[in-house]
Design a protein around this motif. Sequence first.
Motif, PDB file in Angstrom:
ATOM      1  N   ALA A  76       0.780  -1.244  -0.130  1.00 48.72           N
ATOM      2  CA  ALA A  76      -0.118  -0.055  -0.076  1.00 48.72           C
ATOM      3  C   ALA A  76       0.682   1.123  -0.049  1.00 48.72           C
ATOM      4  O   ALA A  76       0.623   2.254  -0.711  1.00 48.72           O
ATOM      5  CB  ALA A  76      -0.971   0.047   1.196  1.00 48.72           C
ATOM      6  N   LEU A  77       2.038   1.271   0.730  1.00 47.14           N
ATOM      7  CA  LEU A  77       2.786   2.168   0.691  1.00 47.14           C
ATOM      8  C   LEU A  77       3.562   2.699  -0.317  1.00 47.14           C
ATOM      9  O   LEU A  77       3.520   3.812  -1.195  1.00 47.14           O
ATOM     10  CB  LEU A  77       4.010   2.228   1.868  1.00 47.14           C
ATOM     11  CG  LEU A  77       3.497   2.259   3.256  1.00 47.14           C
ATOM     12  CD1 LEU A  77       4.573   1.936   4.199  1.00 47.14           C
ATOM     13  CD2 LEU A  77       3.154   3.708   3.616  1.00 47.14           C
ATOM     14  N   LEU A  78       3.759   1.570  -1.243  1.00 46.90           N
ATOM     15  CA  LEU A  78       4.481   1.769  -2.586  1.00 46.90           C
ATOM     16  C   LEU A  78       3.488   2.358  -3.639  1.00 46.90           C
ATOM     17  O   LEU A  78       3.606   3.303  -4.371  1.00 46.90           O
ATOM     18  CB  LEU A  78       5.128   0.238  -3.006  1.00 46.90           C
ATOM     19  CG  LEU A  78       6.441  -0.121  -2.153  1.00 46.90           C
ATOM     20  CD1 LEU A  78       6.736  -1.477  -2.856  1.00 46.90           C
ATOM     21  CD2 LEU A  78       7.573   0.996  -2.680  1.00 46.90           C
ATOM     22  N   GLY A  79       2.253   1.566  -3.496  1.00 41.50           N
ATOM     23  CA  GLY A  79       1.261   2.246  -4.424  1.00 41.50           C
ATOM     24  C   GLY A  79       0.928   3.585  -4.222  1.00 41.50           C
ATOM     25  O   GLY A  79       0.866   4.554  -5.175  1.00 41.50           O
ATOM     26  N   GLY A  80       0.806   4.132  -2.804  1.00 44.43           N
ATOM     27  CA  GLY A  80       0.416   5.354  -2.460  1.00 44.43           C
ATOM     28  C   GLY A  80       1.509   6.228  -2.981  1.00 44.43           C
ATOM     29  O   GLY A  80       1.196   7.488  -3.504  1.00 44.43           O
ATOM     30  N   MET A  81       2.778   5.754  -2.783  1.00 43.67           N
ATOM     31  CA  MET A  81       3.919   6.686  -3.433  1.00 43.67           C
ATOM     32  C   MET A  81       3.868   6.912  -4.938  1.00 43.67           C
ATOM     33  O   MET A  81       3.877   8.066  -5.421  1.00 43.67           O
ATOM     34  CB  MET A  81       5.056   6.152  -2.896  1.00 43.67           C
ATOM     35  CG  MET A  81       6.368   7.064  -3.170  1.00 43.67           C
ATOM     36  SD  MET A  81       7.796   6.443  -2.776  1.00 43.67           S
ATOM     37  CE  MET A  81       7.653   6.869  -0.967  1.00 43.67           C
ATOM     38  N   SER A 112      -5.819   2.574   3.924  1.00 43.21           N
ATOM     39  CA  SER A 112      -6.326   3.803   3.509  1.00 43.21           C
ATOM     40  C   SER A 112      -5.205   4.738   4.343  1.00 43.21           C
ATOM     41  O   SER A 112      -4.730   5.725   3.787  1.00 43.21           O
ATOM     42  CB  SER A 112      -7.682   4.227   3.852  1.00 43.21           C
ATOM     43  OG  SER A 112      -8.517   3.573   3.249  1.00 43.21           O
ATOM     44  N   PHE A 113      -4.937   4.482   5.716  1.00 46.77           N
ATOM     45  CA  PHE A 113      -3.911   5.034   6.199  1.00 46.77           C
ATOM     46  C   PHE A 113      -2.657   5.154   5.748  1.00 46.77           C
ATOM     47  O   PHE A 113      -1.939   6.182   5.528  1.00 46.77           O
ATOM     48  CB  PHE A 113      -3.810   4.684   7.990  1.00 46.77           C
ATOM     49  CG  PHE A 113      -3.178   5.685   8.427  1.00 46.77           C
ATOM     50  CD1 PHE A 113      -3.438   6.814   9.056  1.00 46.77           C
ATOM     51  CD2 PHE A 113      -1.825   5.219   8.918  1.00 46.77           C
ATOM     52  CE1 PHE A 113      -2.425   7.678  10.035  1.00 46.77           C
ATOM     53  CE2 PHE A 113      -0.953   5.862   9.855  1.00 46.77           C
ATOM     54  CZ  PHE A 113      -1.245   6.962  10.242  1.00 46.77           C
ATOM     55  N   ALA A 114      -2.268   4.178   5.244  1.00 53.44           N
ATOM     56  CA  ALA A 114      -0.846   3.735   4.820  1.00 53.44           C
ATOM     57  C   ALA A 114      -0.770   4.629   3.193  1.00 53.44           C
ATOM     58  O   ALA A 114       0.186   5.332   3.208  1.00 53.44           O
ATOM     59  CB  ALA A 114      -0.382   2.381   4.574  1.00 53.44           C
ATOM     60  N   VAL A 115      -1.765   4.393   2.480  1.00 53.11           N
ATOM     61  CA  VAL A 115      -1.698   4.944   1.462  1.00 53.11           C
ATOM     62  C   VAL A 115      -1.981   6.458   1.365  1.00 53.11           C
ATOM     63  O   VAL A 115      -1.059   7.317   0.892  1.00 53.11           O
ATOM     64  CB  VAL A 115      -2.882   4.654   0.483  1.00 53.11           C
ATOM     65  CG1 VAL A 115      -3.398   5.597  -0.967  1.00 53.11           C
ATOM     66  CG2 VAL A 115      -2.800   3.203  -0.014  1.00 53.11           C
ATOM     67  N   SER A 116      -2.572   7.017   2.357  1.00 46.16           N
ATOM     68  CA  SER A 116      -2.662   8.518   2.638  1.00 46.16           C
ATOM     69  C   SER A 116      -1.379   9.029   3.412  1.00 46.16           C
ATOM     70  O   SER A 116      -1.193  10.258   2.849  1.00 46.16           O
ATOM     71  CB  SER A 116      -4.042   8.913   3.375  1.00 46.16           C
ATOM     72  OG  SER A 116      -5.226   8.411   2.794  1.00 46.16           O
TER      73      SER A 116
END
Length: 249
Positions: free
Chosen positions: A80-85, A180-184
Motif C-alpha cells: 500500500a505504501l509503494l502504491g500510494g507513493m 487507507s491510512f498507509a496510502v494517505s
Amino acid sequence: MYDLILLMGAAFAAGIVNTIAGGGTFLTFPALVLTGMPPILANATSAVAVFPGYLGGVVGFRAEIAQLDRRRLMLMTATALLGGMAGGLLLLVSSDAAFAAIVPFLLIGATAVFVWGDWLRAWLGRSARSVTPFGAVGLFLVSLYGGYFNGGLGIVLLALFTMWGMADIHQMNGLKNAMSFAVSAVSVAVFALAGLVAWPQALAMMVAATVGGYAGAPLSRLLPRAAVRAGIALAGFGTGAVFLWRLIA
C-alpha cells in the motif's frame, strides 16, 4: 471568510459521512475547487484534510486488525505504501489540464462504485472466488489510485477484499482503514514535500473533519444510511457532471 466557512462546513460534513458511510472526499474536493483552487492543489489539500480520520478508524478496529497474520499485514502495508507513493508521484507529474480532463471520470466512476458498492461486493463474492487472496498486484493498483485521487478509496478497497474472499465486514473495515491510512500517509508526505498543499485551508479542514468524525458516531444512529448515501451520490455525480461540462464546453 466565506470560503473558510464553506471549506470547514464541507470538512465537517465529510467527517460525518466518512464515519457513517464513507465518501467524504466527494464533499471536500469540490468545495476546494469551488473556492477557486486549481484541481491538483485541491486534490492534494483534500487528501490532507481527511487524512486524520483514517487513524481513528485503525484504533477503533485494532482488535479486528490484530487477528490478521502479522507478516501478511506487513507485506500488505508495504504494498500500500509503494502504491500510494507511486500515485502521489504520478499526480506531481500531471498538469492541471491533464488532471482536470480525467477527474470527471474519476469522480463519476468512484461515485458509481460508492452507490452500488454493496451490490458489487455481493456479486464479486459470488463470482470472483478464484482471485488470489491478499494478492499484491490488485492492492498496488488500488493504492496507486488512492495516492493519485483519494475519492472512494475505501469502497474500492472493500470490493477488492471481497474478491479475496473475505467475509467479516468488521475485519474488512479495519483492514480498509489500515490500508487507507498507509496510502494517505505516504501520498500526503509526497504532496507536502512538493509544496502542493494549501496549509491554512488544510489545517482548518482537518480540525472540522475530526470534529465531524466524532459527531458522526451518534448521528449514524439517527440518520438513515440511505439518505446519507443519496446525498453523497448527488454530490459526486453532480460534481462529476460539472467537471465534464467544463471539459467539453
